[in-house]
Design an enzyme around this catalytic site. Structure first.
Site, PDB file in Angstrom:
ATOM      1  N   ARG A 218       0.758  -1.170   0.060  1.00  0.00           N
ATOM      2  CA  ARG A 218      -0.029  -0.079   0.085  1.00  0.00           C
ATOM      3  C   ARG A 218       1.116   1.105   0.063  1.00  0.00           C
ATOM      4  O   ARG A 218       0.523   2.282  -0.576  1.00  0.00           O
ATOM      5  CB  ARG A 218      -0.996  -0.128   1.199  1.00  0.00           C
ATOM      6  CG  ARG A 218      -2.132  -0.966   0.981  1.00  0.00           C
ATOM      7  CD  ARG A 218      -2.915  -1.259   2.011  1.00  0.00           C
ATOM      8  NE  ARG A 218      -3.975  -2.140   1.926  1.00  0.00           N
ATOM      9  CZ  ARG A 218      -5.043  -2.461   2.703  1.00  0.00           C
ATOM     10  NH1 ARG A 218      -4.813  -2.220   3.998  1.00  0.00           N
ATOM     11  NH2 ARG A 218      -5.866  -3.403   2.439  1.00  0.00           N
ATOM     12  N   TYR A 363      -6.235  -1.333  -6.851  1.00  0.00           N
ATOM     13  CA  TYR A 363      -5.607  -2.460  -6.206  1.00  0.00           C
ATOM     14  C   TYR A 363      -4.933  -2.509  -4.790  1.00  0.00           C
ATOM     15  O   TYR A 363      -4.673  -1.002  -4.247  1.00  0.00           O
ATOM     16  CB  TYR A 363      -4.844  -3.418  -7.263  1.00  0.00           C
ATOM     17  CG  TYR A 363      -3.398  -2.568  -7.935  1.00  0.00           C
ATOM     18  CD1 TYR A 363      -2.856  -1.599  -7.486  1.00  0.00           C
ATOM     19  CD2 TYR A 363      -2.848  -3.285  -8.975  1.00  0.00           C
ATOM     20  CE1 TYR A 363      -1.878  -0.788  -7.831  1.00  0.00           C
ATOM     21  CE2 TYR A 363      -1.741  -2.943  -9.418  1.00  0.00           C
ATOM     22  CZ  TYR A 363      -1.150  -1.720  -9.088  1.00  0.00           C
ATOM     23  OH  TYR A 363      -0.081  -0.985  -9.638  1.00  0.00           O
ATOM     24  N   GLU A 364      -4.569  -3.249  -4.235  1.00  0.00           N
ATOM     25  CA  GLU A 364      -4.166  -3.447  -2.744  1.00  0.00           C
ATOM     26  C   GLU A 364      -5.236  -2.580  -1.752  1.00  0.00           C
ATOM     27  O   GLU A 364      -4.908  -2.259  -0.885  1.00  0.00           O
ATOM     28  CB  GLU A 364      -2.726  -2.459  -2.751  1.00  0.00           C
ATOM     29  CG  GLU A 364      -1.735  -3.196  -3.614  1.00  0.00           C
ATOM     30  CD  GLU A 364      -1.688  -4.614  -3.453  1.00  0.00           C
ATOM     31  OE1 GLU A 364      -2.027  -5.283  -2.454  1.00  0.00           O
ATOM     32  OE2 GLU A 364      -0.902  -5.223  -4.206  1.00  0.00           O
ATOM     33  N   GLY A 365      -6.401  -3.116  -1.999  1.00  0.00           N
ATOM     34  CA  GLY A 365      -7.639  -2.316  -1.515  1.00  0.00           C
ATOM     35  C   GLY A 365      -8.033  -1.355  -2.031  1.00  0.00           C
ATOM     36  O   GLY A 365      -7.217  -0.257  -1.966  1.00  0.00           O
ATOM     37  N   GLN A 370      -9.621   1.942   1.666  1.00  0.00           N
ATOM     38  CA  GLN A 370      -8.590   2.515   2.609  1.00  0.00           C
ATOM     39  C   GLN A 370      -9.172   3.375   3.415  1.00  0.00           C
ATOM     40  O   GLN A 370      -8.739   3.680   4.734  1.00  0.00           O
ATOM     41  CB  GLN A 370      -7.515   3.108   1.661  1.00  0.00           C
ATOM     42  CG  GLN A 370      -6.989   2.451   0.570  1.00  0.00           C
ATOM     43  CD  GLN A 370      -6.266   1.486   1.087  1.00  0.00           C
ATOM     44  OE1 GLN A 370      -5.388   1.372   2.436  1.00  0.00           O
ATOM     45  NE2 GLN A 370      -6.130  -0.034   0.795  1.00  0.00           N
TER      46      GLN A 370
END
Length: 520
Positions: A218, A363-365, A370
């Site tokens: 992140r 991506y990555e949440g 977030q």
């Protein structure tokens, strides 16, 4: 890419901040972060091979067994082998409790992994001798929810006892995704058909182990937002200086004898360039400060200092990821707008920056996740210790600068923005627990507000450093004077947005949630 990757590894670049015991140089994270921005701006798809490998290394360093570390890490650190993270499945992304990939124990202590993963960046390629997949799966009999998830290391090629690459493991690429951007990186569907894997850490503790990699990722994705904005800005600035259209609005700014002036003379073009510039320079300081906090959380001399750094970077990780990728994409779009019609065609290449920057918000949440992580987990963690430390830091730095007359207009705006953030935090504490929809509705504007305040803090530090350099008679006056002008622009044109965001937050969730789903 294959030749470029070989040169990258031959130069020792993958080893920069990796642990020395596995062949790394052990240098600070802040240094490798600075390097990564250059590589990401040059080619985001290329850097992703290294970025994902670094995250996999971090998980194995912390959660892997001594045998796993010895078997995988030296070759991953050198770049001979790369790494991936395998979370998402066709039917589940964020809601990992729904994942179906199964792990059946084998008599030799390994597991047979069966299932399908999608959206796996760098999932299949020939740049490296081996690909070490970190895979989330559920052991047979485990709870069918997030508490039943375990983490496994599953190599593309099995590794022999002497460390050499052995036979192919039954993990295969089912397809390469056709994407909007990052076309140079193979984003794969991976099919695991009884592939042999080994448990990393404890059974049913896989999510905590994977989050080590995800948190590193992140921060890296936040850096991607910055890097794409930077290369887009550089191109837009060069274009604005050479492209001639129209005359300057003020006669004294017109180029004598020319039929048209460079578009950089026009206020609206200046607005776009200044929005990019003020974001970029402040955000760069922000992401480097985040990397420095990672270093301090590991290496500061006292436990208290390490804890304080860990608190701050944990609080700010979703902000770095969310705010920097949102504004990074916005900046790429602004750069495209500077080019006008020439930005929409491929000839100048600026449209690629827009396409490549877009994925970082997802991506990555996703950035909505977030924001929920920030509001739902980070604010209340340890009784709100981290956010209280953040407010103390803001108050202390504003107070330290209060005697500097030239900074008073900037400090007034920053203080107002901090006040908006504090009031919104209090509103969330009072209303979010009683009605979770209030917290959910407020989360995104709150994350954005904290991003503005964080970058505002960076501009305070930059402005003080610039003022000090000018006071000491620097020969590079133009550089430091430009910093002060850019800081003033951020205070005048960006920080006031926190007032509107506060009003959004305090309007609550009623109008957002009132409409029945079938009325949309």
């Amino acid at each position: 890419f294959k030749d470029a990757y070989k040169q990258w590894c031959d130069g020792g670049w993958p080893t920069l901040s990796a642990p020395e015991e596995f062949g790394g140089q052990g240098l600070p994270q802040v240094l490798s972060t600075a390097l990564s921005e250059y590589v990401l701006s040059a080619n985001q798809s290329f850097e992703m091979f290294q970025g994902l490998t670094s995250g996999a290394i971090a998980s194995l360093v912390i959660k892997g067994s001594d045998e796993q570390k010895a078997k995988y890490l030296p070759n991953m650190v050198s770049g001979r082998w790369t790494g991936t993270m395998n979370l998402t499945e066709p039917h589940c992304g964020t809601d990992l409790g729904l994942l179906k990939t199964r792990a059946e124990p084998n008599p030799d202590g390994s597991y047979s992994i069966t299932g399908t993963k999608i959206f796996i960046s760098s999932g299949e390629h020939d740049l490296s001798e081996n690909i070490i997949h970190l895979v989330l799966a559920k052991i047979a009999g485990a709870p069918d929810n997030v508490k039943g998830i375990s983490l496994f290391v599953v190599p593309k090629f099995l590794v022999n006892d002497d460390g050499s690459v052995g036979e192919r493991n039954p993990v295969t690429c089912g397809a390469i995704e056709k994407k909007m951007g990052i076309h140079g990186n193979p984003t794969c569907v991976l099919n695991y058909d009884g592939a042999k894997g080994w448990l990393v850490g404890e059974p049913e503790k896989g999510l905590a182990a994977m989050f080590i990699m995800m948190n590193a990722a992140r921060l890296g994705v936040g850096l991607q937002g910055l890097a794409q904005a930077e290369v887009a800005y550089q191109n837009a600035l060069a274009y604005a200086r050479e492209r001639r259209q129209g005359r300057a609005l003020v006669a004294g700014e017109r180029e004598e004898g020319a039929r048209a002036d460079p578009i950089i003379v026009h206020p609206d073009v200046r607005r776009m360039l200044m929005e990019m510039k003020s974001f970029l320079e402040g955000a760069r300081a922000f992401v480097l400060w985040g990397a420095l906090l990672v270093d301090l959380s590991r290496r500061a001399p006292t436990e208290e200092e390490r804890q304080e750094a860990d608190d701050l970077v944990s609080l700010l990780t979703p902000v770095i990821k969310g705010y920097l990728t949102d504004k990074g994409f916005d900046s790429a779009v602004l750069a495209q707008q500077v080019f006008g019609g020439h930005g929409y065609i491929r000839e100048h290449g600026v449209e690629q920056f827009v396409r490549d920057a877009r994925i970082a918000q997802i991506y990555e949440g996703t950035n909505g996740i977030q924001a929920l992580d920030l509001v739902g987990r980070k604010l209340g963690k340890d009784g709100g210790r981290a956010v209280q430390r953040f407010f103390q830091l803001l108050s202390s730095e504003i107070a330290d600068a209060s005697g500097e007359e030239a900074l008073k207009p900037f400090l007034a705006e920053l203080s107002r923005s901090v006040g908006d953030l504090q009031s919104s935090t209090k509103w969330l504490m009072e209303n979010g627990l009683a009605n979770p929809n209030q917290a959910g509705a407020a989360a995104y504007p709150y994350m954005t507000m904290m991003g503005i305040v964080s970058v505002g803090l960076m501009w305070l530090r930059i402005a003080r450093a610039a003022k000090s350099a000018l006071g000491n008679g620097t020969q590079d006056r133009g550089f430091y004077e430009a910093k002060l002008v850019t800081a003033r622009f951020f205070a005048d044109r960006v920080m006031p947005e926190t007032g509107a965001l506060r009003r959004k937050i305090e309007s609550g969730a009623d109008s957002l949630m009132a409409m029945p789903a079938d009325a949309f």
